[in-house]
Design a protein around this motif. Structure first.
Motif, PDB file in Angstrom:
ATOM      1  N   SER A  57       0.850  -1.193   0.000  1.00 57.97           N
ATOM      2  CA  SER A  57       0.000   0.000   0.000  1.00 57.97           C
ATOM      3  C   SER A  57       0.882   1.238   0.000  1.00 57.97           C
ATOM      4  N   PRO A  58       1.314   1.684  -1.181  1.00 55.96           N
ATOM      5  CA  PRO A  58       2.227   2.826  -1.258  1.00 55.96           C
ATOM      6  C   PRO A  58       1.597   4.079  -0.632  1.00 55.96           C
ATOM      7  N   PRO A  59       2.255   4.688   0.344  1.00 54.59           N
ATOM      8  CA  PRO A  59       1.695   5.904   0.945  1.00 54.59           C
ATOM      9  C   PRO A  59       1.778   7.066  -0.030  1.00 54.59           C
ATOM     10  N   PRO A  60       0.817   7.972   0.012  1.00 54.35           N
ATOM     11  CA  PRO A  60       0.831   9.103  -0.914  1.00 54.35           C
ATOM     12  C   PRO A  60       1.906  10.116  -0.558  1.00 54.35           C
ATOM     13  N   ALA A  61       2.430  10.782  -1.566  1.00 54.85           N
ATOM     14  CA  ALA A  61       3.363  11.885  -1.320  1.00 54.85           C
ATOM     15  C   ALA A  61       2.608  13.022  -0.634  1.00 54.85           C
ATOM     16  N   GLY A  62       3.335  13.818   0.135  1.00 51.44           N
ATOM     17  CA  GLY A  62       2.716  14.950   0.801  1.00 51.44           C
ATOM     18  C   GLY A  62       2.028  14.631   2.106  1.00 51.44           C
ATOM     19  N   ALA A  63       2.264  13.437   2.646  1.00 51.33           N
ATOM     20  CA  ALA A  63       1.672  13.069   3.939  1.00 51.33           C
ATOM     21  C   ALA A  63       2.501  13.674   5.068  1.00 51.33           C
ATOM     22  N   VAL A  64       2.051  13.456   6.288  1.00 48.63           N
ATOM     23  CA  VAL A  64       2.814  13.846   7.472  1.00 48.63           C
ATOM     24  C   VAL A  64       3.501  12.595   7.998  1.00 48.63           C
ATOM     25  N   LEU A  65       4.813  12.641   8.051  1.00 52.09           N
ATOM     26  CA  LEU A  65       5.611  11.485   8.462  1.00 52.09           C
ATOM     27  C   LEU A  65       5.996  11.606   9.927  1.00 52.09           C
ATOM     28  N   PHE A  66       5.575  10.630  10.736  1.00 52.03           N
ATOM     29  CA  PHE A  66       6.012  10.531  12.120  1.00 52.03           C
ATOM     30  C   PHE A  66       7.150   9.506  12.163  1.00 52.03           C
ATOM     31  N   ILE A  67       8.279   9.914  12.708  1.00 49.99           N
ATOM     32  CA  ILE A  67       9.447   9.038  12.730  1.00 49.99           C
ATOM     33  C   ILE A  67      10.144   9.174  14.078  1.00 49.99           C
ATOM     34  N   GLY A  68      10.823   8.109  14.497  1.00 54.06           N
ATOM     35  CA  GLY A  68      11.574   8.179  15.743  1.00 54.06           C
ATOM     36  C   GLY A  68      11.513   6.889  16.523  1.00 54.06           C
ATOM     37  N   SER A  69      11.522   7.006  17.824  1.00 54.40           N
ATOM     38  CA  SER A  69      11.690   5.842  18.694  1.00 54.40           C
ATOM     39  C   SER A  69      10.347   5.259  19.107  1.00 54.40           C
ATOM     40  N   SER A  70      10.336   4.508  20.207  1.00 55.92           N
ATOM     41  CA  SER A  70       9.168   3.707  20.567  1.00 55.92           C
ATOM     42  C   SER A  70       7.929   4.541  20.884  1.00 55.92           C
ATOM     43  N   SER A  71       8.096   5.783  21.291  1.00 53.72           N
ATOM     44  CA  SER A  71       6.913   6.613  21.538  1.00 53.72           C
ATOM     45  C   SER A  71       6.128   6.841  20.253  1.00 53.72           C
ATOM     46  N   ILE A  72       6.817   6.814  19.126  1.00 51.77           N
ATOM     47  CA  ILE A  72       6.143   6.869  17.827  1.00 51.77           C
ATOM     48  C   ILE A  72       5.684   5.479  17.420  1.00 51.77           C
ATOM     49  N   ARG A  73       6.549   4.494  17.557  1.00 52.29           N
ATOM     50  CA  ARG A  73       6.204   3.133  17.139  1.00 52.29           C
ATOM     51  C   ARG A  73       4.941   2.625  17.834  1.00 52.29           C
ATOM     52  N   LEU A  74       4.784   2.930  19.115  1.00 50.05           N
ATOM     53  CA  LEU A  74       3.658   2.418  19.887  1.00 50.05           C
ATOM     54  C   LEU A  74       2.388   3.260  19.749  1.00 50.05           C
ATOM     55  N   TRP A  75       2.442   4.312  18.951  1.00 46.81           N
ATOM     56  CA  TRP A  75       1.280   5.179  18.768  1.00 46.81           C
ATOM     57  C   TRP A  75       0.356   4.529  17.745  1.00 46.81           C
ATOM     58  N   ASP A  76      -0.360   3.533  18.158  1.00 47.26           N
ATOM     59  CA  ASP A  76      -1.168   2.746  17.225  1.00 47.26           C
ATOM     60  C   ASP A  76      -2.500   3.404  16.882  1.00 47.26           C
ATOM     61  N   THR A  86      -3.330  12.946   6.531  1.00 50.45           N
ATOM     62  CA  THR A  86      -2.761  11.673   6.082  1.00 50.45           C
ATOM     63  C   THR A  86      -1.422  11.482   6.778  1.00 50.45           C
ATOM     64  N   VAL A  87      -1.304  10.431   7.590  1.00 52.82           N
ATOM     65  CA  VAL A  87      -0.095  10.235   8.399  1.00 52.82           C
ATOM     66  C   VAL A  87       0.579   8.914   8.022  1.00 52.82           C
ATOM     67  N   ILE A  88       1.888   8.884   8.220  1.00 54.90           N
ATOM     68  CA  ILE A  88       2.696   7.677   8.051  1.00 54.90           C
ATOM     69  C   ILE A  88       3.463   7.474   9.349  1.00 54.90           C
ATOM     70  N   ASN A  89       3.411   6.282   9.909  1.00 60.90           N
ATOM     71  CA  ASN A  89       4.142   5.978  11.146  1.00 60.90           C
ATOM     72  C   ASN A  89       5.360   5.136  10.798  1.00 60.90           C
ATOM     73  N   ARG A  90       6.532   5.692  11.047  1.00 62.17           N
ATOM     74  CA  ARG A  90       7.788   4.979  10.810  1.00 62.17           C
ATOM     75  C   ARG A  90       8.662   5.026  12.059  1.00 62.17           C
ATOM     76  N   GLY A  91       8.033   4.736  13.199  1.00 62.94           N
ATOM     77  CA  GLY A  91       8.796   4.635  14.435  1.00 62.94           C
ATOM     78  C   GLY A  91       9.408   3.254  14.565  1.00 62.94           C
ATOM     79  N   PHE A  92      10.629   3.198  15.096  1.00 63.70           N
ATOM     80  CA  PHE A  92      11.267   1.902  15.352  1.00 63.70           C
ATOM     81  C   PHE A  92      11.926   1.962  16.721  1.00 63.70           C
ATOM     82  N   GLY A  93      11.542   1.016  17.562  1.00 62.86           N
ATOM     83  CA  GLY A  93      11.768   1.085  18.993  1.00 62.86           C
ATOM     84  C   GLY A  93      13.208   1.222  19.435  1.00 62.86           C
ATOM     85  N   GLY A  94      13.469   2.016  20.433  1.00 63.40           N
ATOM     86  CA  GLY A  94      14.810   2.146  20.984  1.00 63.40           C
ATOM     87  C   GLY A  94      15.765   2.966  20.146  1.00 63.40           C
ATOM     88  N   SER A  95      15.294   3.531  19.057  1.00 61.05           N
ATOM     89  CA  SER A  95      16.194   4.257  18.149  1.00 61.05           C
ATOM     90  C   SER A  95      16.569   5.621  18.709  1.00 61.05           C
TER      91      SER A  95
END
Length: 236
Positions: A57-76, A86-95
């Protein structure tokens, strides 16, 4: 015997080479831009999972990208919390910040977001990074992203105060102040202060915002973040 006018150029060259070598030894060694653990197999699995999601499911260009550590990853509930965006979650824990910089070519640049919301910092400080090192890490992230996305807006979420890491409070204050000043100095940078509202009247982290581990937030904590972050997000 070698004539003196032949020996002098060789002597001068020898002295020059010796001086250059000494100067090189005195230069400070560059701090690696990313920590050794960027090769962690778990994070590579995260990168592969993100790639698989993008392929399905390719995300659309121009979205809001959330990136970072587990506080982002766990934001389900991220998408539900910002229904008009339109948001994209790219959190990866402990980063750490440096890890998002390292992986920017895989989980930032390809999305061409209109806004990047970055949360990382308390893991960094907990692992021994100083406030000034964290500031430089943030600058490196901005420089890396803007190499390919020169006009993208970046919003940095302040390092949050957690009960389990209360010993870091003063260090976090220093780091947050440095990054806030940097955001004020540069165009298209925002600083979102979640630190202050997460403290109680005595200046300690609010226990009711956290799950049992006293490090990660519960729904009440995320509801607070949603209210604080929403004004910085552009509409869909």
């Amino acid at each position: 015997m070698m004539p003196m006018f032949h020996a002098l150029p060789r002597l001068a060259l020898l002295l020059l080479l010796t001086a250059c070598a000494a100067a090189a030894e005195s230069l400070p060694t560059a701090t690696p831009q990313v920590p050794e653990q960027v090769s962690d197999a778990g994070w590579e699995q995260d990168m592969q999972r993100f790639a698989a999601e993008d392929a399905t499911s390719p995300p659309p260009a121009g979205a809001v990208l959330f990136i970072g550590s587990s506080s982002i990853r766990l934001w389900d509930t991220l998408a539900a919390d910002f229904p008009g965006v339109t948001v994209i979650n790219r959190g990866f824990g402990g980063s750490e910040i440096r890890d998002s910089t390292w992986y920017a070519d895989r989980i930032v640049v390809p999305y061409r977001p209109r806004l990047i919301v970055l949360y990382a910092g308390d893991n960094d400080l907990n692992s021994g990074r100083s406030p000034r090192q964290l500031l430089q890490d943030f600058r490196d992230f901005v420089l890396r992203v803007r190499r390919d996305l020169p006009d993208v807006r970046i919003a940095y979420i302040a390092s949050k105060p957690s009960p389990s890491r209360a010993a870091l409070l003063d260090t976090q204050r220093q780091a947050n102040a440095l990054i806030q000043a940097e955001a004020a100095r540069q165009p298209h940078l925002d600083f979102i202060d979640v630190f202050t509202p997460m403290l109680d009247a005595s200046g300690q982290p609010r226990e009711e915002l956290f799950i049992a581990d006293r490090l990660h937030m519960n729904r009440t904590g995320y509801a607070l973040w949603q209210r604080l972050i929403a004004p910085y997000l552009p509409p869909r």
